[in-house]
Write a protein that holds these residues in place. Structure first.
Motif, PDB file in Angstrom:
ATOM      1  N   GLY A 152     -21.744 -54.159  29.898  1.00  0.00           N
ATOM      2  CA  GLY A 152     -22.062 -55.325  29.639  1.00  0.00           C
ATOM      3  C   GLY A 152     -22.382 -56.304  31.117  1.00  0.00           C
ATOM      4  O   GLY A 152     -21.905 -55.784  32.107  1.00  0.00           O
ATOM      5  N   VAL A 153     -23.240 -57.455  30.743  1.00  0.00           N
ATOM      6  CA  VAL A 153     -23.647 -58.226  32.005  1.00  0.00           C
ATOM      7  C   VAL A 153     -22.605 -59.154  32.598  1.00  0.00           C
ATOM      8  O   VAL A 153     -22.070 -60.034  31.610  1.00  0.00           O
ATOM      9  N   GLY A 154     -21.870 -58.681  33.464  1.00  0.00           N
ATOM     10  CA  GLY A 154     -20.871 -59.787  34.016  1.00  0.00           C
ATOM     11  C   GLY A 154     -19.585 -59.536  33.181  1.00  0.00           C
ATOM     12  O   GLY A 154     -18.694 -60.465  33.103  1.00  0.00           O
ATOM     13  N   ASN A 155     -19.444 -58.546  32.335  1.00  0.00           N
ATOM     14  CA  ASN A 155     -18.427 -58.077  31.539  1.00  0.00           C
ATOM     15  C   ASN A 155     -18.328 -59.287  30.658  1.00  0.00           C
ATOM     16  O   ASN A 155     -16.992 -59.650  30.068  1.00  0.00           O
ATOM     17  N   LYS A 156     -19.399 -59.762  30.008  1.00  0.00           N
ATOM     18  CA  LYS A 156     -19.377 -60.726  29.000  1.00  0.00           C
ATOM     19  C   LYS A 156     -19.991 -59.980  27.521  1.00  0.00           C
ATOM     20  O   LYS A 156     -19.328 -60.376  26.632  1.00  0.00           O
ATOM     21  N   THR A 157     -20.626 -59.155  27.590  1.00  0.00           N
ATOM     22  CA  THR A 157     -21.303 -58.541  26.285  1.00  0.00           C
ATOM     23  C   THR A 157     -21.155 -57.046  26.152  1.00  0.00           C
ATOM     24  O   THR A 157     -21.746 -56.509  25.156  1.00  0.00           O
ATOM     25  N   GLY A 158     -20.298 -56.548  27.004  1.00  0.00           N
ATOM     26  CA  GLY A 158     -20.391 -55.080  26.871  1.00  0.00           C
ATOM     27  C   GLY A 158     -19.164 -54.718  25.735  1.00  0.00           C
ATOM     28  O   GLY A 158     -18.198 -55.604  25.555  1.00  0.00           O
ATOM     29  N   TYR A 159     -18.942 -53.503  25.577  1.00  0.00           N
ATOM     30  CA  TYR A 159     -17.811 -52.619  24.689  1.00  0.00           C
ATOM     31  C   TYR A 159     -16.433 -52.621  25.493  1.00  0.00           C
ATOM     32  O   TYR A 159     -15.495 -52.774  25.100  1.00  0.00           O
ATOM     33  N   GLY A 160     -16.699 -52.496  26.964  1.00  0.00           N
ATOM     34  CA  GLY A 160     -15.430 -52.243  27.770  1.00  0.00           C
ATOM     35  C   GLY A 160     -15.749 -52.164  29.165  1.00  0.00           C
ATOM     36  O   GLY A 160     -17.080 -51.776  29.454  1.00  0.00           O
ATOM     37  N   ALA A 162     -25.051 -46.875  30.196  1.00  0.00           N
ATOM     38  CA  ALA A 162     -23.863 -47.368  30.854  1.00  0.00           C
ATOM     39  C   ALA A 162     -23.672 -48.785  31.187  1.00  0.00           C
ATOM     40  O   ALA A 162     -22.725 -49.349  31.358  1.00  0.00           O
ATOM     41  N   HIS A 163     -24.920 -49.362  31.373  1.00  0.00           N
ATOM     42  CA  HIS A 163     -25.139 -50.889  31.903  1.00  0.00           C
ATOM     43  C   HIS A 163     -24.852 -51.513  30.531  1.00  0.00           C
ATOM     44  O   HIS A 163     -24.077 -52.531  30.659  1.00  0.00           O
ATOM     45  N   HIS A 164     -25.266 -51.386  29.576  1.00  0.00           N
ATOM     46  CA  HIS A 164     -25.013 -52.126  28.496  1.00  0.00           C
ATOM     47  C   HIS A 164     -23.705 -51.848  27.777  1.00  0.00           C
ATOM     48  O   HIS A 164     -22.997 -52.929  27.290  1.00  0.00           O
ATOM     49  N   PHE A 165     -23.033 -50.653  28.092  1.00  0.00           N
ATOM     50  CA  PHE A 165     -21.708 -50.591  27.664  1.00  0.00           C
ATOM     51  C   PHE A 165     -20.900 -51.333  28.351  1.00  0.00           C
ATOM     52  O   PHE A 165     -19.782 -51.978  27.959  1.00  0.00           O
ATOM     53  N   PRO A 203     -18.577 -52.806  39.570  1.00  0.00           N
ATOM     54  CA  PRO A 203     -19.790 -53.284  39.034  1.00  0.00           C
ATOM     55  C   PRO A 203     -20.800 -52.289  39.122  1.00  0.00           C
ATOM     56  O   PRO A 203     -22.099 -52.770  38.809  1.00  0.00           O
ATOM     57  N   TYR A 204     -20.727 -51.292  39.692  1.00  0.00           N
ATOM     58  CA  TYR A 204     -21.651 -50.259  40.072  1.00  0.00           C
ATOM     59  C   TYR A 204     -22.518 -49.729  38.942  1.00  0.00           C
ATOM     60  O   TYR A 204     -23.544 -49.482  39.097  1.00  0.00           O
ATOM     61  N   SER A 205     -21.896 -49.618  37.758  1.00  0.00           N
ATOM     62  CA  SER A 205     -22.369 -49.363  36.476  1.00  0.00           C
ATOM     63  C   SER A 205     -23.404 -50.413  36.152  1.00  0.00           C
ATOM     64  O   SER A 205     -24.563 -50.204  35.323  1.00  0.00           O
ATOM     65  N   GLU A 206     -23.552 -51.644  36.698  1.00  0.00           N
ATOM     66  CA  GLU A 206     -24.578 -52.575  36.387  1.00  0.00           C
ATOM     67  C   GLU A 206     -25.874 -52.420  37.074  1.00  0.00           C
ATOM     68  O   GLU A 206     -27.015 -52.494  36.248  1.00  0.00           O
ATOM     69  N   MET A 207     -25.944 -51.480  38.004  1.00  0.00           N
ATOM     70  CA  MET A 207     -27.291 -50.927  38.347  1.00  0.00           C
ATOM     71  C   MET A 207     -27.955 -50.024  37.397  1.00  0.00           C
ATOM     72  O   MET A 207     -29.180 -49.783  37.724  1.00  0.00           O
ATOM     73  N   GLY A 208     -27.220 -49.608  36.544  1.00  0.00           N
ATOM     74  CA  GLY A 208     -27.781 -48.625  35.626  1.00  0.00           C
ATOM     75  C   GLY A 208     -28.907 -49.280  34.885  1.00  0.00           C
ATOM     76  O   GLY A 208     -29.924 -48.658  34.552  1.00  0.00           O
TER      77      GLY A 208
END
Length: 410
Positions: A47-55, A42-45, A62-67
């Motif tokens: 993306g870091v700061g909404n720059k590299t993820g799929y959506g 979920a973190h990679h999906f 931003p809670y998914s970033e804790m994944g």
């Protein structure tokens, strides 16, 4: 679920007493592994700061970033499980072969997909020293690795695990004989040291160097020791009235509070909150493990013990190895999806695709190659029968015979 009754914790235990009559198979932990792997997904999906993820789904960001800190759970779990099934009479070479057989074959196969996605499809030049280091899972030792996470990026955590495995045969001989107060004190000191190193790194170096320091395998040894300590505490009889929903609720509250506080704190306090993140997540992971294990050994079976979740846990290592490359390939091939909550459906669909690939990697590579290599461990390196009755942790643990058999570590 019923609360476990507290009992006295012995101050010392011999290597053999670590193997008191307790099960070596803990299905609830196998099930938990999948949720930790999916958190990283979920973190990679996202993306870091909404720059590299799929959506990005606003309802979970931003809670998914804790994944991304699901890997902390794996580090603590490795220390726990290796100690839980510790075999004092096993030759270190047999232990090393078992660990290599479990993690390396699938990692090499997944590296092929990663090479295509992160180098060929991304049109990036291969820096071969860094890439080859990633194949042997020693990339975290290279401060000049190019890119920062070469090869299959997610295998930086395996580079950490390799250090755990290298040290475990020697470390376990001392740790299992430590008095409980000393063991707990060392574990707490290690976690405090982890916070101090994080603070020192970001105050002393440029951000790139500091991030390399905080990915260095040595930094994560306190989390591994924490897992070992929890295993020994339970083996020595520690029981606390801790139901699983309590540490899980604490984790959710911490994740929510962390991001709420970050939006309100000054830069200095915000930095301290970040420095304490890894030790805090490690402690919460340890509490979750403790709660589920004492529940399972007391005879209670819940959702995590059901076969579907156990199977997901068994496939979680392959899932972890593949997911980031699949996400990045999808971005290159079809672009990002709109940043709406509908991205959750895309995440679910992609998760199912990765899961199917994970089953194949497990079924045709990870498990058969593991069996083939383990069967070829020389007899002279296998544990000799003890003079006293064999305990579960001191006995030879056979390779799992079905997908539902829990593995001893990621």
């Amino acid at each position: 679920m019923t609360a476990a009754r507290s009992i006295r914790v012995p101050k010392r235990a011999s290597a053999e007493s670590v193997g008191a009559a307790l099960p070596t198979r803990l299905d609830s932990l196998t099930g938990l592994r999948f949720f930790a792997a999916f958190a990283v997904f979920a973190h990679h999906f996202t993306g870091v700061g909404n720059k590299t993820g799929y959506g990005l789904a606003p309802s979970v960001f931003p809670y998914s970033e804790m994944g991304g800190h699901g890997v902390t759970f794996f580090f603590v779990l490795s220390g726990f499980l290796l100690t839980w099934v510790y075999k004092p009479r096993e030759h270190p070479m047999a232990f090393y072969i078992r660990r290599v057989a479990r993690i390396w074959p699938a990692s090499l196969v997944a590296a092929g997909l990663a090479y295509y996605v992160f180098y060929v499809r991304a049109e990036q030049t291969v820096e071969w020293k860094s890439f080859i280091a990633s194949l042997f899972l020693v990339q975290n030792w290279l401060p000049e690795a190019t890119p920062t996470l070469p090869g299959n990026p997610v295998t930086w955590t395996l580079s950490v695990e390799i250090l755990f495995y290298a040290l475990f045969p020697l470390l376990a001989r001392f740790v299992v004989r430590m008095r409980t107060p000393l063991l707990v004190a060392l574990t707490v000191a290690g976690l405090v040291g982890m916070w101090a190193v994080n603070w020192w790194a970001f105050e002393s170096f440029d951000p790139g160097t500091a991030r390399w320091v905080m990915r260095h395998p040595l930094v994560y040894l306190p989390q591994f020791l924490l897992g070992m300590t929890v295993a020994l505490l339970i083996r020595r009889g520690a029981r606390f009235p801790l139901r699983p929903f309590v540490p899980l609720a604490l984790l959710l509250a911490y994740v929510y509070g962390y991001f709420q506080l970050r939006a309100r704190l000054s830069s200095g306090y915000d930095a301290q909150l970040e420095y304490t993140l890894r030790p805090t997540i490690a402690v919460l992971a340890a509490l979750i493990i403790f709660a589920f294990v004492q529940r399972e050994i007391a005879g209670h079976r819940g959702l995590l013990n059901k076969k579907p979740l156990v199977l997901l846990g068994v496939w979680s290592y392959a899932f972890y190895l593949l997911h980031h490359a699949v996400i990045r390939y999808s971005i290159y091939e079809w672009g990002r999806v709109p940043d709406k909550d509908s991205a959750l459906f895309a995440m679910l669909g992609m998760g199912l695709v990765v899961l199917a690939m994970s089953w194949a990697l497990y079924r045709f590579v990870e498990e058969p190659v593991n069996r083939w290599l383990v069967r070829r461990i020389p007899a002279r390196w296998k544990p000799a029968p003890p003079a006293s009755p064999v305990s579960p942790a001191a006995a030879e643990v056979p390779a799992p015979r079905s997908a539902s058999d829990a593995r001893t570590a990621r």
